[in-house]
Design an enzyme around this catalytic site. Structure first.
Site, PDB file in Angstrom:
ATOM      1  N   GLN A 181      -0.754  -4.197  -8.736  1.00 51.73           N
ATOM      2  CA  GLN A 181      -1.252  -5.012  -9.870  1.00 51.73           C
ATOM      3  C   GLN A 181      -1.328  -6.821  -9.530  1.00 51.73           C
ATOM      4  O   GLN A 181      -2.088  -7.648 -10.336  1.00 51.73           O
ATOM      5  CB  GLN A 181      -0.136  -4.966 -10.895  1.00 51.73           C
ATOM      6  CG  GLN A 181       0.080  -4.294 -11.812  1.00 51.73           C
ATOM      7  CD  GLN A 181       1.093  -3.868 -12.759  1.00 51.73           C
ATOM      8  OE1 GLN A 181       2.117  -4.960 -12.287  1.00 51.73           O
ATOM      9  NE2 GLN A 181       1.307  -3.275 -13.450  1.00 51.73           N
TER      10      GLN A 181
ATOM     11  N   HIS B 117       0.961  -1.091   0.166  1.00 50.04           N
ATOM     12  CA  HIS B 117      -0.626   0.018  -0.233  1.00 50.04           C
ATOM     13  C   HIS B 117       1.049   1.231   0.212  1.00 50.04           C
ATOM     14  O   HIS B 117       0.632   2.643  -0.571  1.00 50.04           O
ATOM     15  CB  HIS B 117      -0.686  -0.256   1.202  1.00 50.04           C
ATOM     16  CG  HIS B 117      -1.976  -0.942   1.513  1.00 50.04           C
ATOM     17  ND1 HIS B 117      -1.458  -2.059   1.805  1.00 50.04           N
ATOM     18  CD2 HIS B 117      -2.860  -1.345   0.924  1.00 50.04           C
ATOM     19  CE1 HIS B 117      -2.871  -3.411   1.837  1.00 50.04           C
ATOM     20  NE2 HIS B 117      -3.503  -2.230   1.168  1.00 50.04           N
TER      21      HIS B 117
END
Ligand code: PAF
Length: 286
Positions: free
Chosen positions: A150, A37
């Site tokens: 991704q 993150h």
């Protein structure tokens, strides 16, 4: 970093940033943040002047027997990580703020095609929940750009499709998966693993690497490669959910002409479901 809980405060803070001439970057999350993150927030901070993150564990994207109730919540630690990564504004709404009229009659955004199969097959309704909350968040924040990992490859494809189909004026940026040294993709759900499961978990990505290596080496028996990889996963203690080779942009099953490919996997270790993927570019499969 300012933390706000209401849409009204969120809009006011963003209006101020816009009035100051700032470009808005957005990173939606469900919290329990890790280095993956942080990389999304750092990317947003490189590309925009004002970074907004959200932490909202969205009930609409969890199935009835999934981990909504035990999904880890760690706001204070998350706030610290967001500040370090360059976030200026955190939106942390309650469920009633996001769904003030309840979730029953909520308008649902449903993205066809790329939502089908893979996680969409194993978790019915999951991508409707994701697409709906992301559309709401985009309308609340109205960012210039938004960054997604991704690692959630199918989710990224769903979001790209919804932005395209609904003409939402936001640039979507996909950020590469961050991995532990042993190759395990960072995930909030890794925290559920026992020491023994954590030690076994890198076998999931290793099995994808072996398929990729064989394909790059010219092997074209895709079914055989997938089968061997499934056996490797089982030997490591996984219960495979899906393992597929798909065309990387459309996510339809790979055909002989496709060059941009992605291997996608989901597998349970104990009660924890992990997902991973590996994208590769090849000469055509003959
Ligand atoms: O990837 C996630 O954390 C969630 O699916 C998202 C995009 C924040 C929507 O709830």
């Amino acid at each position: 970093m300012n933390t706000v809980k209401s849409v009204r405060e969120l809009r006011a803070a963003i209006a101020q940033a816009r009035a100051d001439g700032k470009q808005i970057g957005f990173v939606p999350t469900m919290g329990n943040l890790h280095a993956g993150h942080a990389a999304l927030v750092e990317k947003a901070a490189q590309r925009a002047d004002f970074v907004v993150a959200s932490i909202f564990v969205n009930p609409l994207q969890f199935g009835p027997h999934e981990d909504l109730d035990k999904y880890p919540r760690s706001l204070a630690a998350d706030q610290k990580k967001l500040i370090e990564a360059g976030c200026q504004l955190l939106f942390n709404p309650e469920v009633a703020e996001m769904y003030p009229h309840g979730m029953q009659g909520q308008t649902i955004v449903s993205v066809p095609d790329v939502s089908q199969g893979l996680c969409g097959g194993s978790r019915p309704g999951h991508f409707d929940g994701v697409a709906t909350v992301v559309t709401k968040l985009f309308n609340m924040v109205q960012p210039d750009l938004a960054v997604f990992g991704q690692k959630d490859f199918q989710q990224l494809a769903v979001i790209r499709a919804l932005v395209r189909d609904l003409n939402i004026p936001v640039q979507i940026i996909g950020e590469p998966t961050v991995r532990a040294e042993d190759g395990l993709a960072l995930s909030s759900r890794n925290g559920y693993l026992s020491a023994e499961q954590r030690a076994a978990a890198p076998a999931l990505y290793r099995s994808l690497e072996q398929i990729a290596q064989a394909l790059r080496g010219g092997e074209r028996d895709v079914a055989g490669l997938l089968d061997t990889a499934r056996q490797q996963q089982i030997a490591a203690g996984f219960r495979p959910d899906y393992l597929e080779l798909r065309e990387a942009n459309s996510l339809r099953p790979a055909s002989a002409q496709d060059r941009q490919l992605v291997i996608l996997a989901a597998a349970f270790i104990g009660n924890t479901r992990l997902i991973d993927n590996l994208a590769l570019e090849l000469d055509a499969i003959h």
